[in-house]
Design a protein around this motif. Structure first.
Motif, PDB file in Angstrom:
ATOM      1  N   VAL A 172      19.158  25.313  63.953  1.00 46.48           N
ATOM      2  CA  VAL A 172      17.810  25.678  63.512  1.00 46.48           C
ATOM      3  C   VAL A 172      16.965  24.439  63.235  1.00 46.48           C
ATOM      4  N   PHE A 173      17.522  23.484  62.508  1.00 41.53           N
ATOM      5  CA  PHE A 173      16.720  22.342  62.076  1.00 41.53           C
ATOM      6  C   PHE A 173      16.722  21.181  63.068  1.00 41.53           C
ATOM      7  N   GLY A 174      17.791  21.058  63.860  1.00 41.69           N
ATOM      8  CA  GLY A 174      17.872  19.936  64.794  1.00 41.69           C
ATOM      9  C   GLY A 174      16.718  19.860  65.775  1.00 41.69           C
ATOM     10  N   PRO A 175      16.475  20.911  66.584  1.00 44.66           N
ATOM     11  CA  PRO A 175      15.392  20.820  67.584  1.00 44.66           C
ATOM     12  C   PRO A 175      13.987  20.631  67.004  1.00 44.66           C
ATOM     13  N   PRO A 176      13.584  21.354  65.931  1.00 43.87           N
ATOM     14  CA  PRO A 176      12.243  21.094  65.402  1.00 43.87           C
ATOM     15  C   PRO A 176      12.074  19.667  64.874  1.00 43.87           C
ATOM     16  N   ILE A 177      13.130  19.145  64.225  1.00 44.30           N
ATOM     17  CA  ILE A 177      13.048  17.765  63.742  1.00 44.30           C
ATOM     18  C   ILE A 177      12.919  16.805  64.928  1.00 44.30           C
ATOM     19  N   ALA A 178      13.744  17.032  65.961  1.00 42.80           N
ATOM     20  CA  ALA A 178      13.668  16.175  67.147  1.00 42.80           C
ATOM     21  C   ALA A 178      12.307  16.283  67.821  1.00 42.80           C
ATOM     22  N   GLY A 179      11.772  17.503  67.903  1.00 46.07           N
ATOM     23  CA  GLY A 179      10.457  17.692  68.512  1.00 46.07           C
ATOM     24  C   GLY A 179       9.362  16.976  67.743  1.00 46.07           C
ATOM     25  N   ALA A 180       9.413  17.080  66.411  1.00 46.36           N
ATOM     26  CA  ALA A 180       8.418  16.397  65.585  1.00 46.36           C
ATOM     27  C   ALA A 180       8.539  14.881  65.733  1.00 46.36           C
ATOM     28  N   LEU A 181       9.779  14.379  65.786  1.00 46.09           N
ATOM     29  CA  LEU A 181       9.990  12.937  65.984  1.00 46.09           C
ATOM     30  C   LEU A 181       9.465  12.495  67.351  1.00 46.09           C
ATOM     31  N   ASN A 182       9.686  13.316  68.356  1.00 38.72           N
ATOM     32  CA  ASN A 182       9.165  12.993  69.694  1.00 38.72           C
ATOM     33  C   ASN A 182       7.638  12.927  69.695  1.00 38.72           C
ATOM     34  N   ASP A 183       7.009  13.923  69.046  1.00 46.52           N
ATOM     35  CA  ASP A 183       5.539  13.929  68.982  1.00 46.52           C
ATOM     36  C   ASP A 183       5.020  12.705  68.234  1.00 46.52           C
ATOM     37  N   ALA A 184       5.782  12.247  67.212  1.00 44.64           N
ATOM     38  CA  ALA A 184       5.316  11.134  66.385  1.00 44.64           C
ATOM     39  C   ALA A 184       5.616   9.772  66.995  1.00 44.64           C
ATOM     40  N   PHE A 185       6.790   9.619  67.620  1.00 43.59           N
ATOM     41  CA  PHE A 185       7.246   8.286  68.037  1.00 43.59           C
ATOM     42  C   PHE A 185       7.526   8.147  69.530  1.00 43.59           C
ATOM     43  N   GLY A 186       7.367   9.205  70.292  1.00 46.77           N
ATOM     44  CA  GLY A 186       7.633   9.125  71.725  1.00 46.77           C
ATOM     45  C   GLY A 186       8.753  10.057  72.133  1.00 46.77           C
ATOM     46  N   ASN A 187       8.721  10.472  73.392  1.00 47.67           N
ATOM     47  CA  ASN A 187       9.628  11.513  73.860  1.00 47.67           C
ATOM     48  C   ASN A 187      11.087  11.085  74.009  1.00 47.67           C
ATOM     49  N   SER A 188      11.398   9.828  73.781  1.00 48.40           N
ATOM     50  CA  SER A 188      12.785   9.372  73.845  1.00 48.40           C
ATOM     51  C   SER A 188      13.454   9.338  72.470  1.00 48.40           C
ATOM     52  N   THR A 189      12.706   9.645  71.408  1.00 49.41           N
ATOM     53  CA  THR A 189      13.241   9.507  70.049  1.00 49.41           C
ATOM     54  C   THR A 189      14.438  10.416  69.804  1.00 49.41           C
ATOM     55  N   PHE A 190      14.439  11.595  70.429  1.00 48.02           N
ATOM     56  CA  PHE A 190      15.539  12.539  70.199  1.00 48.02           C
ATOM     57  C   PHE A 190      16.882  11.956  70.624  1.00 48.02           C
ATOM     58  N   LEU A 191      16.877  11.021  71.591  1.00 45.67           N
ATOM     59  CA  LEU A 191      18.133  10.426  72.049  1.00 45.67           C
ATOM     60  C   LEU A 191      18.774   9.573  70.956  1.00 45.67           C
ATOM     61  N   TRP A 192      17.974   8.871  70.182  1.00 45.97           N
ATOM     62  CA  TRP A 192      18.509   8.096  69.052  1.00 45.97           C
ATOM     63  C   TRP A 192      19.047   9.033  67.982  1.00 45.97           C
ATOM     64  N   MET A 193      18.375  10.144  67.795  1.00 47.27           N
ATOM     65  CA  MET A 193      18.860  11.142  66.838  1.00 47.27           C
ATOM     66  C   MET A 193      20.226  11.685  67.265  1.00 47.27           C
ATOM     67  N   LEU A 194      20.413  11.920  68.563  1.00 47.04           N
ATOM     68  CA  LEU A 194      21.698  12.404  69.065  1.00 47.04           C
ATOM     69  C   LEU A 194      22.821  11.430  68.741  1.00 47.04           C
ATOM     70  N   MET A 195      22.565  10.137  68.908  1.00 45.78           N
ATOM     71  CA  MET A 195      23.600   9.143  68.652  1.00 45.78           C
ATOM     72  C   MET A 195      23.960   9.073  67.165  1.00 45.78           C
ATOM     73  N   VAL A 196      22.979   9.194  66.301  1.00 46.64           N
ATOM     74  CA  VAL A 196      23.244   9.179  64.854  1.00 46.64           C
ATOM     75  C   VAL A 196      24.099  10.387  64.466  1.00 46.64           C
ATOM     76  N   LEU A 197      23.755  11.567  64.977  1.00 41.51           N
ATOM     77  CA  LEU A 197      24.525  12.770  64.670  1.00 41.51           C
ATOM     78  C   LEU A 197      25.978  12.625  65.118  1.00 41.51           C
ATOM     79  N   ALA A 198      26.196  12.059  66.296  1.00 43.43           N
ATOM     80  CA  ALA A 198      27.547  11.929  66.838  1.00 43.43           C
ATOM     81  C   ALA A 198      28.395  10.972  66.004  1.00 43.43           C
ATOM     82  N   VAL A 199      27.843   9.826  65.647  1.00 45.84           N
ATOM     83  CA  VAL A 199      28.609   8.832  64.894  1.00 45.84           C
ATOM     84  C   VAL A 199      28.999   9.380  63.519  1.00 45.84           C
ATOM     85  N   ILE A 200      28.076  10.030  62.836  1.00 45.70           N
ATOM     86  CA  ILE A 200      28.394  10.608  61.527  1.00 45.70           C
ATOM     87  C   ILE A 200      29.506  11.648  61.665  1.00 45.70           C
ATOM     88  N   SER A 201      29.457  12.459  62.732  1.00 43.30           N
ATOM     89  CA  SER A 201      30.473  13.491  62.956  1.00 43.30           C
ATOM     90  C   SER A 201      31.869  12.887  63.067  1.00 43.30           C
TER      91      SER A 201
END
Length: 420
Positions: A366-395
Motif C-alpha cells: 500500500v505505502f511503497g508505490p505511492p511513496i515511490a511515485g511521490a519521490l519520482n515526481d519530486a526528484f526524478g523518475n529514477s528515484t524509485f530504483l534507489w528506494m528498491l535497493m534500500v528496501l532490499a538491504v534492510i531486508s
C-alpha cells in the motif's frame, strides 16, 4: 475427482501423491491467473497513462490501493476459511470475482474509476493465496511443504503473471487496444474456477482447537520471533516487488528509451527467472534451511536496480542482470507461508498466513508505490530504483534474526521444532 485413500496424519491429510501434485498444480495455475490480472495494468501503463493523464503519484496510489484491499481481504478470508472450514468454495468465488473486476478495469475512463476497479480487484484476489497455502499445508506431505508452497505461489504467478502478462497483453493491446486487453485478461479466471470446482475436493477439516488455542490473537502471534521477522521482511520485500512492477515498465520506456515491445520482454524476463526460482529457491530451502536464502537473496537483488540505472549494453544482457537479481522472488512463499506455517499449529494456518500476507500487502504494497511515485515526481523518475535497493538491504539484515524451521535441517541439528 477424489483422491485415493486419504488418512489424517498429525497436521496434514495423507493424500495420494497424484492428488498432491494435482492440487499444487491447479492452485499454482489459479494464482498465476490472479497475477496475470494484477500485472495487466502495470504492463499496460505506458498505454493507459497518456489516455487518462495519470501522474506518477496517481500511478503509485492505484498500485497501493489494490494492495490495500488485497491485504484487508487476506485477513478476512483467512479467518473466515478457518472458522467455517470451507476453503474450496471461497476460493472459487474469489476467482470468479476478480475475473469480473478485470472487465471493469477495461471500462475505466478516469483515475477515480480506475482506482475503484482496482480496489474491487484487490478485495477479490486477496483471499486466494491464504486459502491456497492453507490447503497445501493440510493436504501435502510436510517434507515437501517448502517446495509445494513455493510452486503454488511462484510458478504460475511468474510464468503467467510476470512473463505471459507483459508479452501477451502488450502485443494484444497494440493490435486491439488496451481496454480489450483487460477483457482478455478476465477470461482465464472463469475457466480456472470451473476446473477447481470439479477437480479438487474440499479439504478434510482438522480437529477443532481447544478453547485455549482458539484464544490466540494477532498481537500474540506477532510476538513469535519468526512471525515478526517474516512480517517485517515481507513489508519491505512486497514494497520492493509492487514498486518494481508499478514503475519499471514506464522507466524502461520513458527514461531508458526502450520500445514497448522490448520493455515487455525485459519485464517478462523477470517472470521466467521467478518461474525457475519457484522450484530452485524453495527446494534449496528444504535442504539447506530457510534462513540462508532469506538472508543472502535480498542483498543479491540490488543488481536489478543497478543494472536498470547504469547498464548501457544490449537488452539481452540487461535481461540477464534482471534474471540474477530477481532470484529474491524465490523467498516470497518462504516468508509469506512456509516459515509461518512451520511456526504455528496447523489449525491456525489460514489465520497466520492471512496475517503474514495481509501485513505485507497493507504496509509494503500500500505505502511503497505511492511513496515511490511521490519521490519520482519530486526528484526524478529514477528515484524509485534507489528506494528498491534500500528496501532490499534492510531486508537481508532483518532476516538474520530468523529461527530455522526447515524440518530436514531442524532434524539434522537435533533441534525440536518450535510450534506456537
Amino acid at each position: 475427482m477424489q483422491p485415493s485413500a486419504t488418512t489424517q496424519t498429525g497436521n496434514w491429510v495423507n493424500n495420494s501423491a497424484g492428488y498432491q501434485v494435482l492440487l499444487v498444480f491447479l492452485l499454482s495455475l489459479n494464482f498465476g491467473i490472479v497475477f496475470f490480472d494484477r500485472q495487466a495494468l502495470n504492463v499496460l501503463m505506458p498505454s493507459v497513462q497518456p489516455e487518462l493523464g495519470l501522474t506518477q503519484t496517481q500511478i503509485g496510489i492505484i498500485a497501493g490501493g489494490l494492495s490495500f484491499s488485497w491485504a484487508i481481504a487476506a485477513f478476512f478470508y483467512g479467518r473466515l476459511s478457518d472458522s467455517i472450514g470451507k476453503r474450496k468454495i471461497l476460493l472459487v468465488l474469489a476467482t470468479l470475482a476478480f475475473s469480473f473486476c478485470s472487465f471493469l478495469t477495461g471500462l475505466a475512463s478516469s483515475f477515480a474509476l480506475l482506482l475503484g476497479a482496482r480496489l474491487l480487484m484487490g478485495a477479490a484476489e486477496g483471499g486466494v493465496m491464504p486459502i491456497s497455502h492453507a490447503m497445501v499445508a493440510s493436504e501435502v506431505d510436510p517434507k515437501r511443504r517448502g517446495l509445494a508452497q513455493g510452486v503454488a505461489q511462484n510458478m504460475g504467478s511468474n510464468l503467467l503473471g510476470s512473463f505471459a502478462a507483459p508479452v501477451v497483453l502488450v502485443a494484444f493491446a497494440h493490435a486491439f487496444g488496451w481496454r480489450e486487453a483487460f477483457f482478455l485478461a478476465g477470461i482465464p479466471g472463469i475457466i480456472s474456477a470451473i476446473i477447481i470446482w470439479f477437480m479438487l475436493k474440499e479439504p478434510v477439516p482438522l480437529p477443532k482447537p481447544v478453547e485455549a488455542e482458539k484464544s490466540m490473537t494477532i498481537p500474540e502471534a506477532i510476538k513469535v520471533r519468526n512471525m515478526w521477522v517474516c512480517v517485517v521482511v515481507g513489508v519491505l520485500m512486497v514494497g520492493h516487488f509492487v514498486t518494481t512492477w508499478a514503475f519499471m515498465p514506464l522507466f524502461l520506456v520513458q527514461e531508458r528509451g526502450f520500445d514497448e515491445t522490448t520493455a515487455s520482454w525485459l519485464m517478462g524476463s523477470l517472470g521466467i527467472a521467478a518461474f525457475v526460482y519457484s522450484f530452485a529457491v524453495s527446494g534449496l530451502s528444504d535442504l539447506i534451511g530457510r534462513k540462508p536464502v532469506m538472508v543472502v537473496l535480498p542483498f543479491l537483488s540490488v543488481l536489478g536496480p543497478l543494472g536498470a540505472l547504469y547498464f548501457d549494453g544490449p537488452a539481452y544482457l540487461m535481461a540477464g542482470i534482471f534474471v540474477v537479481g530477481w532470484a529474491v522472488n524465490g523467498i516470497f512463499p518462504i516468508f509469506m507461508a512456509t516459515i509461518p506455517s512451520e511456526s504455528f499449529d496447523a489449525r491456525h494456518h489460514a489465520t497466520v498466513l492471512g496475517l503474514a500476507m495481509g501485513s505485507c500487502e497493507i504496509l509494503g504494497g500500500v505505502f511503497g508505490p505511492p511513496i515511490a511515485g511521490a519521490l519520482n515526481d519530486a526528484f526524478g523518475n529514477s528515484t524509485f530504483l534507489w528506494m528498491l535497493m534500500v528496501l532490499a538491504v534492510i531486508s537481508g539484515f532483518v532476516a538474520m534474526a530468523l529461527k530455522e524451521t526447515a524440518p530436514a535441517v531442524v532434524a539434522r541439528r537435533g533441534l525440536a521444532p518450535a510450534v506456537a
